[in-house]
Design a protein around this motif. Sequence first.
Motif, PDB file in Angstrom:
ATOM      1  N   ALA A  66       0.826  -1.206   0.000  1.00 15.25           N
ATOM      2  CA  ALA A  66       0.000   0.000   0.000  1.00 15.25           C
ATOM      3  C   ALA A  66       0.862   1.259   0.000  1.00 15.25           C
ATOM      4  CB  ALA A  66      -0.930  -0.003   1.206  1.00 15.25           C
ATOM      5  N   VAL A  67       1.984   1.229   0.747  1.00 11.42           N
ATOM      6  CA  VAL A  67       2.904   2.369   0.755  1.00 11.42           C
ATOM      7  C   VAL A  67       3.501   2.572  -0.631  1.00 11.42           C
ATOM      8  CG1 VAL A  67       5.098   3.215   1.665  1.00 11.42           C
ATOM      9  CG2 VAL A  67       3.424   2.210   3.212  1.00 11.42           C
ATOM     10  N   LEU A  68       3.895   1.487  -1.315  1.00 13.28           N
ATOM     11  CA  LEU A  68       4.427   1.591  -2.669  1.00 13.28           C
ATOM     12  C   LEU A  68       3.367   2.115  -3.639  1.00 13.28           C
ATOM     13  CD1 LEU A  68       6.475  -1.740  -2.867  1.00 13.28           C
ATOM     14  CD2 LEU A  68       7.366   0.580  -2.619  1.00 13.28           C
ATOM     15  N   ASN A  69       2.118   1.760  -3.389  1.00  8.83           N
ATOM     16  CA  ASN A  69       1.035   2.282  -4.228  1.00  8.83           C
ATOM     17  C   ASN A  69       0.841   3.778  -3.998  1.00  8.83           C
ATOM     18  OD1 ASN A  69      -2.334   2.662  -4.190  1.00  8.83           O
ATOM     19  ND2 ASN A  69      -1.443   1.763  -6.029  1.00  8.83           N
ATOM     20  N   ASP A  70       0.959   4.225  -2.763  1.00  7.25           N
ATOM     21  CA  ASP A  70       0.852   5.658  -2.474  1.00  7.25           C
ATOM     22  C   ASP A  70       1.979   6.444  -3.137  1.00  7.25           C
ATOM     23  OD1 ASP A  70      -1.416   5.254  -0.986  1.00  7.25           O
ATOM     24  OD2 ASP A  70      -0.354   5.145   0.934  1.00  7.25           O
ATOM     25  N   LYS A  71       3.156   5.823  -3.243  1.00  2.11           N
ATOM     26  CA  LYS A  71       4.294   6.472  -3.905  1.00  2.11           C
ATOM     27  C   LYS A  71       4.244   6.325  -5.418  1.00  2.11           C
ATOM     28  CE  LYS A  71       7.546   5.813  -0.058  1.00  2.11           C
ATOM     29  NZ  LYS A  71       8.840   5.207   0.367  1.00  2.11           N
TER      30      LYS A  71
END
Length: 694
Positions: A308-313
């Motif tokens: 999810a963090v990689l998706n936000d980035k």
Amino acid sequence: MKYNVYPIESHVTLRTLAVISINIFMFLAAVKMDVGMALTTGKKAMSIGVLCALTPYICGAIYAITQKHNIFENYRELAVFLEVVQIQSITPFPVVSYTIDQLKITNSELGRLGLSAALVADVYSIIIALISSFYKGGSKRYFIAFASFLLLAAFIIRPMMLWVSRRTPTGTPVRSAYISIILVLAFLSGLFSFEFHEGPYVGPFILGFTVPAGPPLGSSLVEKFETVSFGFLLPILTAISMLNVDLFLISSEFTKIHLYLAVIVILFAVKLIACFIPSLFCKLPIIDSVALAFILSCKGVIELTATAVLNDKEIVSQELLSLIALFILFSSVFFPVLVKYLYDPSRKYAGYEERNISCLKPQSELRIVTCIRKPDDITSVKKFLRSTYPTKESPIAVYVLHLIELMGRTTPIFITHRKQKPGSNHISENVIMSFDNYQQYNWDAVSVDTFTAISPPKFMHEDICTLALDKLTSLILIPFHPKFTIHEAAGSENLLRVRNLTRRVLDRTPCSVGIFFDRSKCNHQHIKASTNSFQALCVIFLGGSDDREALALARRMAKNSIASLTVVHLISNTEEDDTADWEEKILNADLIEDVIDDVKQSNIDNKESIVTYKEHKVNDGPDTALLVHTLANDYDLFLVGRRDGIESPQTRGLSQWSELPELGILGDFLVSNDLHSEASVLVVQKQKQKKYLE
């Protein structure tokens, strides 16, 4: 079409809660991890953990290098591929420990091995992730800042944490001011790591390693925040991480993600094989090796949050996030079910061999596992052991297990003190010295081996039963402390823990069990009186395997001593007894003959020990209660069978007043304060012959 459960305007608040959740969760996960164990773990766990951590990385990296010019059009696609490889390769210790805890196999052989291997794998995964972060950061500023944070944590924050632990007296809570400062540091470390292009959870995770595991500091932090983290914040974190997941994109955009689907499946297979093969070389059964591979391959909130963090980035696309989330959901639901089906920890307790007192030869060694939970248990256990009157011709082997509640840690610890240097363990020092002295006073007649088990209360029975199984013991002795009686501490937490532990041992035990109630502690007798051995023994016999086991133990106790033994045989005076089982009648007749033979033999040998047989006819439970009242002060120790689930005319009516069913009907009556007596009680359950199909 995707429908949002949460309004768009609430997403900022939800994401703030998500950051708080992941900070606290990762901080507590690191606090409960004992990294030192990764360096001292056995070769079995080390080999499984290293291969589990490195093999998927190596396979993914080799594939990326060899297919770099054929598949990936630019560096960004290669970076996304490597991120997927890293997420699928990690073995997060918090996820594995949570899975093992939910499966209730924490103290089993497979559970301990899985926790140790996961700890090793997670440490290697962290090292690889840090090296990868340095490579991706690409600037000296990032390297210097992160190195400075590590040095600050190791040489300033860690000594401060140790100082707080030393300043907190044993048994007292840590000051709230210290707890608040540590929590603020955890959030500040999250801001620091986020500032340098890392997830907000990296800083709190590293800071958690500076907290000394266990009491007083580690256990205080876990006790204060674990319920909030697991019960409230973690579900919010999971829900927020799934906000951008759209499962319909997996089918509509399948051409874009089919490569990653193949990578996920292949890396999963590689990880399974990497766990399975070393397990076989470590001589684990095939079924257990498969179960361990599935445990170490489970995915959970750590992988979901990282994606999810990689998706936000905007590194990982929404359709790829949905694919990874679907696989995480699949593994977290079905893998534990498969492990539950494959691995049954109670199978090893199957009673293929008789391990009880009745089957022992008269002069053979009696092996006993005894449990110590509180200092008062030491005196009670030693009093019982003295009453067995061990001799060189009829010795006993005592395996003392000191039970300590696991606090502030995730991995249970089992310590064999014989393999340690003298004075190297302070937790069980009092127990070790006390029983070593008892062994020295009974040289050639008693052998003592001391162990310490630090584990959660709900899994302590596994340590007890496993030790009894490994040492081929005939009896497990569980002290039942006087202050836990129903009239003095009804409903207390300690009473519930002792009762639950006793019930689990009775259900799983591979041998006979004795529940010992030392009434001398309850009546606050003089210390000499409370430590003297028992002189007058009484077996209340109704019939059944438990009663015969109690009688076998009593006869052994009276054989080499000056103690007298009285067998009170209660016979039903009703017509119902005429329909009793003929096999039981024959066994009872054999009992009478054996006792008479004992009396004759003792007279021939001119021994001072006396065995007396008495018959009493009773109509029902109240008659039995009246008879026991008349005998209450004639003996020092009553021995009775537990007789769980056995209905008999002699006890009819007493079960309605029973409040401690684990002691049996008679045992419950004998320990109650309604019986004005100074006699102690031993409730015996014979080994249950449990057999499992191969």
